[in-house]
Design an enzyme around this catalytic site. Structure first.
Site, PDB file in Angstrom:
ATOM      1  N   ASP A 158      29.570 -16.599  25.148  1.00  0.00           N
ATOM      2  CA  ASP A 158      30.058 -15.681  26.230  1.00  0.00           C
ATOM      3  C   ASP A 158      29.118 -14.571  26.346  1.00  0.00           C
ATOM      4  O   ASP A 158      28.214 -14.290  25.730  1.00  0.00           O
ATOM      5  CB  ASP A 158      31.357 -15.320  25.628  1.00  0.00           C
ATOM      6  CG  ASP A 158      31.569 -15.169  24.064  1.00  0.00           C
ATOM      7  OD1 ASP A 158      30.712 -14.691  23.719  1.00  0.00           O
ATOM      8  OD2 ASP A 158      32.729 -14.957  23.786  1.00  0.00           O
TER       9      ASP A 158
ATOM     10  N   ASN B 254      43.807 -12.332  17.798  1.00  0.00           N
ATOM     11  CA  ASN B 254      44.862 -12.956  18.528  1.00  0.00           C
ATOM     12  C   ASN B 254      44.734 -14.430  18.775  1.00  0.00           C
ATOM     13  O   ASN B 254      45.328 -15.175  19.595  1.00  0.00           O
ATOM     14  CB  ASN B 254      45.037 -12.289  19.979  1.00  0.00           C
ATOM     15  CG  ASN B 254      43.682 -12.609  20.657  1.00  0.00           C
ATOM     16  OD1 ASN B 254      42.702 -13.124  20.207  1.00  0.00           O
ATOM     17  ND2 ASN B 254      43.790 -12.021  21.878  1.00  0.00           N
TER      18      ASN B 254
ATOM     19  N   HIS C 296      41.961 -15.712  19.608  1.00  0.00           N
ATOM     20  CA  HIS C 296      41.291 -16.415  20.759  1.00  0.00           C
ATOM     21  C   HIS C 296      39.988 -17.016  20.050  1.00  0.00           C
ATOM     22  O   HIS C 296      39.355 -16.834  19.009  1.00  0.00           O
ATOM     23  CB  HIS C 296      40.519 -15.365  21.923  1.00  0.00           C
ATOM     24  CG  HIS C 296      39.742 -14.013  21.177  1.00  0.00           C
ATOM     25  ND1 HIS C 296      39.799 -13.148  21.812  1.00  0.00           N
ATOM     26  CD2 HIS C 296      38.904 -14.050  20.367  1.00  0.00           C
ATOM     27  CE1 HIS C 296      38.657 -12.230  21.130  1.00  0.00           C
ATOM     28  NE2 HIS C 296      38.161 -12.809  20.314  1.00  0.00           N
TER      29      HIS C 296
ATOM     30  N   GLU D 292      41.238 -16.183  25.740  1.00  0.00           N
ATOM     31  CA  GLU D 292      42.429 -15.390  25.535  1.00  0.00           C
ATOM     32  C   GLU D 292      43.598 -16.392  25.523  1.00  0.00           C
ATOM     33  O   GLU D 292      43.718 -17.414  25.977  1.00  0.00           O
ATOM     34  CB  GLU D 292      42.709 -14.243  26.250  1.00  0.00           C
ATOM     35  CG  GLU D 292      41.615 -13.237  26.296  1.00  0.00           C
ATOM     36  CD  GLU D 292      41.113 -12.625  25.121  1.00  0.00           C
ATOM     37  OE1 GLU D 292      41.592 -12.806  23.916  1.00  0.00           O
ATOM     38  OE2 GLU D 292      40.439 -11.617  25.232  1.00  0.00           O
TER      39      GLU D 292
HETATM   40  C1  F6R Z   1      32.052 -13.832  20.240  1.00  0.00           C
HETATM   41  C2  F6R Z   1      33.356 -14.245  20.539  1.00  0.00           C
HETATM   42  C3  F6R Z   1      34.441 -13.936  20.108  1.00  0.00           C
HETATM   43  C4  F6R Z   1      34.487 -13.313  18.583  1.00  0.00           C
HETATM   44  C5  F6R Z   1      35.853 -12.860  18.014  1.00  0.00           C
HETATM   45  C6  F6R Z   1      35.631 -12.314  16.625  1.00  0.00           C
HETATM   46  O1  F6R Z   1      30.949 -14.497  20.859  1.00  0.00           O
HETATM   47  O2  F6R Z   1      33.179 -15.373  21.266  1.00  0.00           O
HETATM   48  O3  F6R Z   1      35.529 -15.076  19.771  1.00  0.00           O
HETATM   49  O4  F6R Z   1      34.013 -14.513  17.668  1.00  0.00           O
HETATM   50  O5  F6R Z   1      36.255 -12.119  18.904  1.00  0.00           O
HETATM   51  O6  F6R Z   1      34.725 -11.009  16.625  1.00  0.00           O
HETATM   52  P1  F6R Z   1      34.211 -10.502  15.176  1.00  0.00           P
HETATM   53  O7  F6R Z   1      33.511 -11.601  14.696  1.00  0.00           O
HETATM   54  O8  F6R Z   1      33.546  -9.227  15.848  1.00  0.00           O
HETATM   55  O9  F6R Z   1      35.470 -10.290  14.550  1.00  0.00           O
END
Ligand code: F6R
Length: 240
Positions: free
Chosen positions: A66, A134, A136, A141
């Site tokens: 992403d 959440n 995701h 999401e």
């Molecule tokens: C990042 C991504 C997100 C993160 C998730 C956890 O490329 O796609 O899904 O993996 O938000 O973020 P952290 O690792 O910062 O807790």
């Protein structure tokens, strides 16, 4: 799903060993990569192994999950800069074979082109995922259709809140992103999900033990034949 519970330090080593095994057997493997705090220790371990000559990315290709929409090119919190800083500049992967979705070209054709490029490269051999509080994965999401491919999306309020630690204020956190879809992720031949810390415990419980539902995007992984989940003791606290 294979679930491995360990310390964060050991998880980085064990997950890195999975990359070593993959790249030993398939040096031109296609890697799906993630950003955020979760993969940092793994990336540091991969860099260490690469510099020690124990793993090579020289023939690998990568596609990131992403990218934020709306950050100026070169913004340090863009995921392209994150990847250059935390992984690509420390390993021997040719930069031309590293792909991050464009946060500037948000057209449907750019999203389709990203999917097509993944296919042209032979498909994802190993997709790395973190998990949002959440549930995701990528920036898919809750409520994202399981059939989704790469697309633009609005970030959940809780995601923007969680990511504001990287910016000087909540207002600076982008509201939208481009992300691989759930189907893009599920098409990977193998998936690693890493969950670290107490904030991930409930999302991980719902992912592993809850029903498969679009309200918990990561729960779709129950339907994938080759998923390894690495959780530290805090993230795994609600699994028994
Ligand atoms: C990042 C991504 C997100 C993160 C998730 C956890 O490329 O796609 O899904 O993996 O938000 O973020 P952290 O690792 O910062 O807790």
């Amino acid at each position: 799903m294979k679930i491995i519970i360990n310390t964060a330090e050991n998880i980085a080593r064990q997950a890195a060993a999975q990359y070593q095994e993959l790249l030993r057997g398939k040096p031109d493997a296609v890697l799906g990569l993630a950003t955020g705090s979760t993969p940092l220790a793994l990336y540091a371990e991969l860099a260490r192994l690469n510099q020690a000559g124990e793993i090579s990315f020289a023939r690998a290709t990568s596609f990131n999950l992403d990218e934020y929409i709306g950050l100026p090119k070169g913004h340090p919190e863009s995921y392209r800069c994150f990847m250059d800083r935390n992984l690509f500049s420390h390993i021997d992967i040719p930069l031309a074979r590293t792909h991050v979705p464009s946060g500037a070209d948000t057209s449907e054709s750019a999203a389709l082109a990203y999917e097509a490029e993944i296919e042209r490269a032979g498909g994802l051999d190993l997709q790395l995922l973190g998990i949002g509080d959440n549930g995701h994965i990528g920036f898919d999401e809750p409520g994202t259709p399981f059939g989704s491919c790469t697309h633009c999306t609005a970030l959940a309020a809780s995601t923007r809140e969680a990511n504001k630690r990287f910016f000087s204020s909540l207002d600076e956190v982008p509201t939208h992103a481009v992300t691989m879809g759930i189907r893009t992720v599920m098409n990977a031949r193998a998936i690693i999900l890493i969950a670290l810390g107490p904030n991930k415990a409930e999302a991980l419980r719902a992912t592993v033990l809850g029903e498969v539902t679009e309200n918990v995007p990561a729960s779709v992984l129950q339907l994938h034949p080759n998923v390894t989940i690495y959780a530290d003791y805090e993230a795994a606290a609600l699994l028994n």
